[in-house]
Design a protein around this motif. Sequence first.
Motif, mmCIF file in Angstrom:
data_model
loop_
_atom_site.group_PDB
_atom_site.id
_atom_site.type_symbol
_atom_site.label_atom_id
_atom_site.label_comp_id
_atom_site.label_asym_id
_atom_site.label_seq_id
_atom_site.Cartn_x
_atom_site.Cartn_y
_atom_site.Cartn_z
ATOM 1 N N ASN A 1 -1.139 -9.102 -10.337
ATOM 2 C CA ASN A 1 -2.273 -9.865 -9.832
ATOM 3 C C ASN A 1 -2.069 -11.331 -10.186
ATOM 4 O O ASN A 1 -1.972 -11.684 -11.366
ATOM 5 C CB ASN A 1 -3.561 -9.338 -10.458
ATOM 6 C CG ASN A 1 -4.798 -10.059 -9.955
ATOM 7 O OD1 ASN A 1 -4.734 -10.872 -9.037
ATOM 8 N ND2 ASN A 1 -5.933 -9.750 -10.549
ATOM 9 N N TYR B 1 -7.678 -8.301 -2.914
ATOM 10 C CA TYR B 1 -7.081 -7.871 -4.174
ATOM 11 C C TYR B 1 -8.036 -8.212 -5.309
ATOM 12 O O TYR B 1 -8.795 -9.193 -5.235
ATOM 13 C CB TYR B 1 -5.741 -8.584 -4.400
ATOM 14 C CG TYR B 1 -4.696 -8.267 -3.356
ATOM 15 C CD1 TYR B 1 -3.716 -7.312 -3.590
ATOM 16 C CD2 TYR B 1 -4.688 -8.920 -2.123
ATOM 17 C CE1 TYR B 1 -2.761 -7.010 -2.628
ATOM 18 C CE2 TYR B 1 -3.744 -8.625 -1.158
ATOM 19 C CZ TYR B 1 -2.776 -7.670 -1.418
ATOM 20 O OH TYR B 1 -1.830 -7.376 -0.458
ATOM 21 N N PHE C 1 -5.113 -3.318 -11.343
ATOM 22 C CA PHE C 1 -4.822 -4.231 -10.234
ATOM 23 C C PHE C 1 -5.006 -3.412 -8.970
ATOM 24 O O PHE C 1 -4.274 -2.449 -8.705
ATOM 25 C CB PHE C 1 -3.400 -4.766 -10.367
ATOM 26 C CG PHE C 1 -2.946 -5.685 -9.259
ATOM 27 C CD1 PHE C 1 -3.843 -6.482 -8.554
ATOM 28 C CD2 PHE C 1 -1.598 -5.769 -8.933
ATOM 29 C CE1 PHE C 1 -3.416 -7.327 -7.541
ATOM 30 C CE2 PHE C 1 -1.154 -6.610 -7.933
ATOM 31 C CZ PHE C 1 -2.068 -7.380 -7.229
ATOM 32 N N THR D 1 -0.824 -13.722 -3.995
ATOM 33 C CA THR D 1 -1.114 -12.454 -4.655
ATOM 34 C C THR D 1 -0.668 -11.281 -3.791
ATOM 35 O O THR D 1 -0.205 -10.258 -4.311
ATOM 36 C CB THR D 1 -2.609 -12.354 -5.000
ATOM 37 O OG1 THR D 1 -2.894 -13.277 -6.050
ATOM 38 C CG2 THR D 1 -2.990 -10.959 -5.465
#
Length: 333
Positions: free
Chosen positions: A204, A121, A148, A181
């Motif tokens: 995030n 991520y 994100f 996350t």
Amino acid sequence: MYRRLGEARLKTGEVMEVGVVEAPDEEHAPGIASLLAHKPPIFKWHIERSLREELDQLETRFYIGKLGDEVIANVMTVEHLGVGILGHVFTRPDHRRKGACTAVMSRLMEDFRGRGGRALYLGTGYDSPPYWIYHSFGFRSVVPGSGFMRYFTSPDFEESWFAPSDVRVKEVEWHDWGKMTALTGIVEGDWLRSVILPIYGPTNFEGGFLGLKKELEEGKRFREVKLMESKGTGATVGFAILADDPRWKGDVCLLDLFVHPNFWEEADELLDSLNLPDKKVQCYADSRSKRKIDLLLGRGFEEEGVMKGQISKGRERLDVLILGLMPGKERTG
């Protein structure tokens, strides 16, 4: 430990060595710390600690590009069980526009897949030049129009990662960083995820986790923070947070509760792990959080009010319910 990954020819014709530093690493610590000295204090806190000490099972890797002995580019990952965060993408100003970071990213993604990595991520500006660089490596926006982004090595990652299983409740540890996350980044599930942190919708949690971890280590702000973890995959599938509400002179405690939709049947274990204080406890829930509301009502909470259209979900406005548990009231499962 440093591991050489290969070489890359830059646009200038210079040959850059690409490698990865697996922290901790005293030899490379000064060069990496110098390269990333511009980072905000909370991120430097992790960088400096990871370079000099083990942070439980967290895997911190600095993928670097070198011209001679000079480190000119960096991309960092923090991972556990193949799930992590990509960040700290940086090239020294006098070496920009040579393709250095793109070359480092290419080796990183190849190494990540080769090690059996599952998900990464990151956060960047939507539709910015970096956004499209990440997009070229397979990252996609978690929701349309968002910076994100996530990358899965298998399209069914979330289905398998969050598959129903037995759970355990645990304290927050460093290696939960990327896994939290992955949880806060799910699209489905309750929209109101945390009032204390705060988290609304897919978010995030890169910087948020560091703030949470530092405050926990320093004994500030939080009474308790507990995670619920899948015994099957090791995924973080829920969290509960208790903190005094500063608006009411310490007379009210806030409870945050967020659980992946596959694990509400196990959420009693998460609530049972908390030492609820002998004071009023309040929890907020968006009006669509039926399983959360039912769980709390079953544990002695009462609906105290509704704030109409309190939060937005895109163009939609959601009501927020206030649920309260008075001191001395029986608190049973």
